[in-house]
Scaffold this active site. Structure first.
Site, short mmCIF file in Angstrom:
data_model
loop_
_atom_site.label_atom_id
_atom_site.label_comp_id
_atom_site.label_asym_id
_atom_site.label_seq_id
_atom_site.Cartn_x
_atom_site.Cartn_y
_atom_site.Cartn_z
N ARG A 64 -0.57 44.47 23.16
CA ARG A 64 -1.96 44.08 23.34
C ARG A 64 -2.25 42.92 22.40
O ARG A 64 -2.14 43.05 21.18
CB ARG A 64 -2.88 45.26 22.98
CG ARG A 64 -4.33 44.87 23.03
CD ARG A 64 -5.33 45.95 22.72
NE ARG A 64 -6.63 45.30 22.65
CZ ARG A 64 -7.28 45.06 21.52
NH1 ARG A 64 -6.79 45.46 20.38
NH2 ARG A 64 -8.43 44.42 21.54
N ASP A 68 0.65 30.56 7.10
CA ASP A 68 -0.07 31.66 7.73
C ASP A 68 -1.47 31.81 7.14
O ASP A 68 -1.63 31.98 5.94
CB ASP A 68 0.76 32.93 7.48
CG ASP A 68 0.21 34.15 8.20
OD1 ASP A 68 -0.95 34.11 8.60
OD2 ASP A 68 0.95 35.12 8.34
N HIS A 119 -12.56 34.23 30.96
CA HIS A 119 -12.22 34.23 29.53
C HIS A 119 -11.19 33.14 29.17
O HIS A 119 -11.41 32.35 28.26
CB HIS A 119 -11.65 35.59 29.12
CG HIS A 119 -12.58 36.75 29.40
ND1 HIS A 119 -13.95 36.64 29.36
CD2 HIS A 119 -12.32 38.06 29.69
CE1 HIS A 119 -14.49 37.82 29.64
NE2 HIS A 119 -13.53 38.69 29.84
N ASP A 130 -22.29 52.77 30.86
CA ASP A 130 -21.19 52.62 29.89
C ASP A 130 -21.29 51.36 29.04
O ASP A 130 -21.09 51.41 27.83
CB ASP A 130 -19.88 52.56 30.68
CG ASP A 130 -19.07 53.80 30.46
OD1 ASP A 130 -19.69 54.84 30.12
OD2 ASP A 130 -17.84 53.74 30.61
N LEU A 131 -21.57 50.23 29.69
CA LEU A 131 -21.62 48.96 28.95
C LEU A 131 -22.69 49.04 27.86
O LEU A 131 -22.46 48.64 26.71
CB LEU A 131 -21.93 47.80 29.91
CG LEU A 131 -22.10 46.42 29.27
CD1 LEU A 131 -20.80 45.95 28.60
CD2 LEU A 131 -22.52 45.37 30.30
N GLY A 163 -17.70 34.68 22.14
CA GLY A 163 -18.28 35.26 20.92
C GLY A 163 -17.22 35.68 19.92
O GLY A 163 -17.54 36.18 18.85
N ARG A 205 -4.21 33.37 16.86
CA ARG A 205 -4.23 34.77 17.32
C ARG A 205 -5.70 35.21 17.38
O ARG A 205 -6.36 35.37 16.36
CB ARG A 205 -3.43 35.61 16.34
CG ARG A 205 -3.55 37.10 16.55
CD ARG A 205 -2.97 37.59 17.86
NE ARG A 205 -1.52 37.60 17.85
CZ ARG A 205 -0.78 38.65 17.44
NH1 ARG A 205 -1.37 39.73 17.03
NH2 ARG A 205 0.52 38.59 17.46
N TRP A 247 6.62 36.76 14.20
CA TRP A 247 5.56 36.67 13.18
C TRP A 247 4.97 38.05 12.98
O TRP A 247 4.58 38.71 13.94
CB TRP A 247 4.47 35.70 13.63
CG TRP A 247 3.28 35.70 12.71
CD1 TRP A 247 3.18 35.13 11.48
CD2 TRP A 247 2.00 36.33 12.95
NE1 TRP A 247 1.94 35.35 10.94
CE2 TRP A 247 1.20 36.09 11.81
CE3 TRP A 247 1.47 37.07 14.00
CZ2 TRP A 247 -0.11 36.55 11.71
CZ3 TRP A 247 0.17 37.53 13.90
CH2 TRP A 247 -0.61 37.28 12.76
C1 BG6 Z 1 -13.32 42.37 30.14
C2 BG6 Z 1 -12.45 42.77 31.29
O1 BG6 Z 1 -14.08 41.25 30.47
O2 BG6 Z 1 -12.50 42.08 29.02
C3 BG6 Z 1 -11.56 43.95 30.93
O3 BG6 Z 1 -13.28 43.13 32.39
C4 BG6 Z 1 -10.79 43.66 29.66
O4 BG6 Z 1 -10.67 44.22 31.99
C5 BG6 Z 1 -11.72 43.18 28.58
O5 BG6 Z 1 -10.16 44.87 29.25
C6 BG6 Z 1 -10.94 42.71 27.37
O6 BG6 Z 1 -11.81 42.38 26.34
P1 BG6 Z 1 -11.29 42.35 24.83
O7 BG6 Z 1 -12.44 41.82 24.06
O8 BG6 Z 1 -10.91 43.76 24.49
O9 BG6 Z 1 -10.10 41.45 24.84
#
Ligand code: BG6
Length: 527
Positions: free
Chosen positions: A377, A434, A286, A52-53, A227, A406, A522
């Site tokens: 999200r 902004d 992250h 998948d990756l 990145g 953001r 915002w």
């Molecule tokens: C991945 C996580 O590293 O980052 C996932 O394993 C997550 O769970 C994803 O959904 C989020 O990445 P992005 O770039 O969509 O914020």
């Protein structure tokens, strides 16, 4: 803009627009001699090619680089490697549907796709057996010979789109059977991605296994948040703007939030996720990487080592996490996933307050918050300033100044300011300055994180990759907390799908000093 391949192929390997020598080099002018003299031919090997990756991220990233002329047919061969028996065309067909046209006109798109897919060859073999890797080496060598690449000048990039459990055997195979000589500028580089272990001990074990096979200079540990466009902008923003220099410290900043929210659950990844949880999946890597870039001191230069030295210092200044600075959550229905254990204690949400004990940041909480199945999200950095002393406008009720970066979606930076409400009355209102990227940089597509990081790997720039000591320091911060969760000593609080997460998290935020502005939203500009 309708950028076509012929126009983008003129793009050079350099980011600089001012470099005349580079500007004048177009792809058609680049000869094979060039490719073999300074930089030998490049082979990119995607291991785990049928997974998948690889399909969703690695090959599309390579395609985007190809589309923009950063990798070219006459220099590069891409190899997919996996256990599944497939023909070249079968692999190509699996990849095809994941390639996006972006701003390429549709008439040209299929042409570019065909050219790109032709660059891909498939080799099947197991991950711990000599035969497959000997065959892979033969195929790579054939390509190098065809291009007249001198031994020692060839470049080999191995991208491990594989579970970390097979990193050690795969790396061993690469080391024994697929290395090229590097005496004439050639190289072998290996790209790996989290999870790098589950805690300090297992991560260190993996690091030493890989460390015995490859030098740190050959290992590229991806954290794809590094990145992202606005994460890459942090150094520029902080150190190229006089405006921020005097403000970026404990005298002016009250608290900093680094937030990751997703509005969907584990979606078919329950098995993986249940073993790791939100802290290992998002926060320990992250969000902590972003924290480092927000908190670090100015490096003495932009060299990857100088930058990473400063990041490590931040990690070493983080105090041990106290239980009272943590709220864990698990969304209702998470355990209905058949791949998740029925009595899972895994958090799908966490707020963790970190304290950076140094001259710049003592007393400023860094609130890291991440959750799945929430009401929105987004990922952002929210820097909240202190109240204005001696406030004659009584504008406190309007809210504090905030600087928000953001990261996604709708990349932007905005500064929340109190201004005079326009009109005849003298009253105040909260507004913002902004910089929304879509509006300001309409012509520029924002590159995907993977695209940029693969390009960095080809260029040998490790700035946006995690160094071994950074990884260790990151695990040192979170391992005690993770062990307590694994042992069931800390329990996640249930929360509703589509909510903000547990109420307790908002209470912790308020306790840490964050003042929420009510009634202000915002909205990213619509055009
Ligand atoms: C991945 C996580 O590293 O980052 C996932 O394993 C997550 O769970 C994803 O959904 C989020 O990445 P992005 O770039 O969509 O914020």
């Amino acid at each position: 803009m309708g950028s076509t391949v012929s126009s983008v192929l003129k793009r050079s390997d350099s980011f600089s627009d001012d470099d005349e020598s580079v500007k004048s080099t177009t792809s058609s002018q680049r000869t094979e001699a060039e490719c073999t003299s300074e930089n030998g031919c490049l082979s990119i090997v995607v291991l785990g090619a049928s997974g998948d990756l690889a399909k969703k991220k690695t090959f599309p990233a390579l395609f985007n680089l190809f589309k923009q002329g950063f990798i070219q047919e006459n220099e590069v061969q891409i190899f997919g490697y996996a256990r599944t028996k497939l023909s070249d065309d079968e692999l190509r067909n699996r990849i095809r549907g994941h390639l996006k046209s972006g701003n390429v006109e549709s008439s040209e798109f299929s042409n570019i796709v065909t050219k790109f897919l032709k660059m891909i060859k498939y080799v099947s073999g197991s991950y711990d057996d000599k035969a497959g890797f000997v065959l892979l080496d033969e195929k790579i060598s054939e390509h190098e010979a065809r291009r007249g690449s001198h031994e020692g000048s060839s470049r080999r990039l191995f991208y491990l789109a594989l579970p970390p459990s097979v990193y050690p055997p795969v790396c061993e195979m690469i080391q024994h059977f697929c290395m090229n000589k590097s005496d004439q500028g050639g190289w072998t580089r290996v790209v790996v991605e989290k999870p790098f272990g589950k805690d300090l001990a297992s991560s260190e074990e993996l690091s030493s296994q890989l460390g015995e096979l490859f030098d740190e200079k050959q290992l590229y540990r991806i954290d794809h948040y590094l990145g992202k466009e606005l994460v890459q902008n942090l150094l520029v923003l902080r150190f190229a703007n006089r405006l921020f220099l005097p403000l970026w410290n404990r005298d002016n900043i009250d608290n900093i939030q680094i937030v990751f929210r997703e509005d969907f659950g584990t979606e078919g990844r329950g098995g993986y996720f249940d073993e790791y949880g939100i802290i290992r999946d998002i926060i320990q890597n992250h969000l902590l990487q972003v924290l480092c870039l927000v908190a670090m001191e100015k490096p003495i230069s932009l060299s990857p080592e100088n930058i990473r030295d400063e990041k490590v210092k931040v990690l070493h200044s983080v105090l041990p996490i106290e239980d009272e600075d943590v709220v864990l959550g698990q969304y209702e229905g998470y355990k209905d996933d058949p791949t998740v254990s029925k009595n899972s204690n895994t958090p799908t949400f966490a707020t963790v307050v970190l304290r950076v004990q140094n001259e710049r940041w003592e007393g400023v909480p860094f609130i890291l918050k991440a959750g799945k199945a929430l009401n929105s999200r987004k990922a952002e950095i929210r820097i909240q300033f202190k109240d204005v002393p001696g406030d004659i406008f009584r504008s406190k009720k309007q809210g504090r100044n905030e600087f928000v970066i953001r990261l996604q979606p709708s990349e932007a930076m905005y500064m929340k300011l109190t201004v005079k409400r326009p009109g005849l009355e003298m009253s105040t209102v909260l507004s913002e300055m902004d910089l929304s990227y879509k509006q300001r940089y309409q012509e520029v597509p924002i590159p995907e994180a993977y695209e940029r990081l693969i390009l960095d790997t080809i260029r040998g720039d490790q700035q946006h990759f995690v160094r071994r000591d950074e990884l260790k320091a990151a695990w040192e911060i979170f391992t005690p907390l993770l062990h307590r969760i694994d042992d069931g000593e800390l329990k996640p609080i249930p929360y509703k799908v589509g909510s903000r997460g547990p109420d307790e998290a908002d209470k912790l935020l308020a306790k840490a000093g964050y003042v929420q502005t009510h009634g202000y939203v915002w909205a990213p500009p619509t055009q």
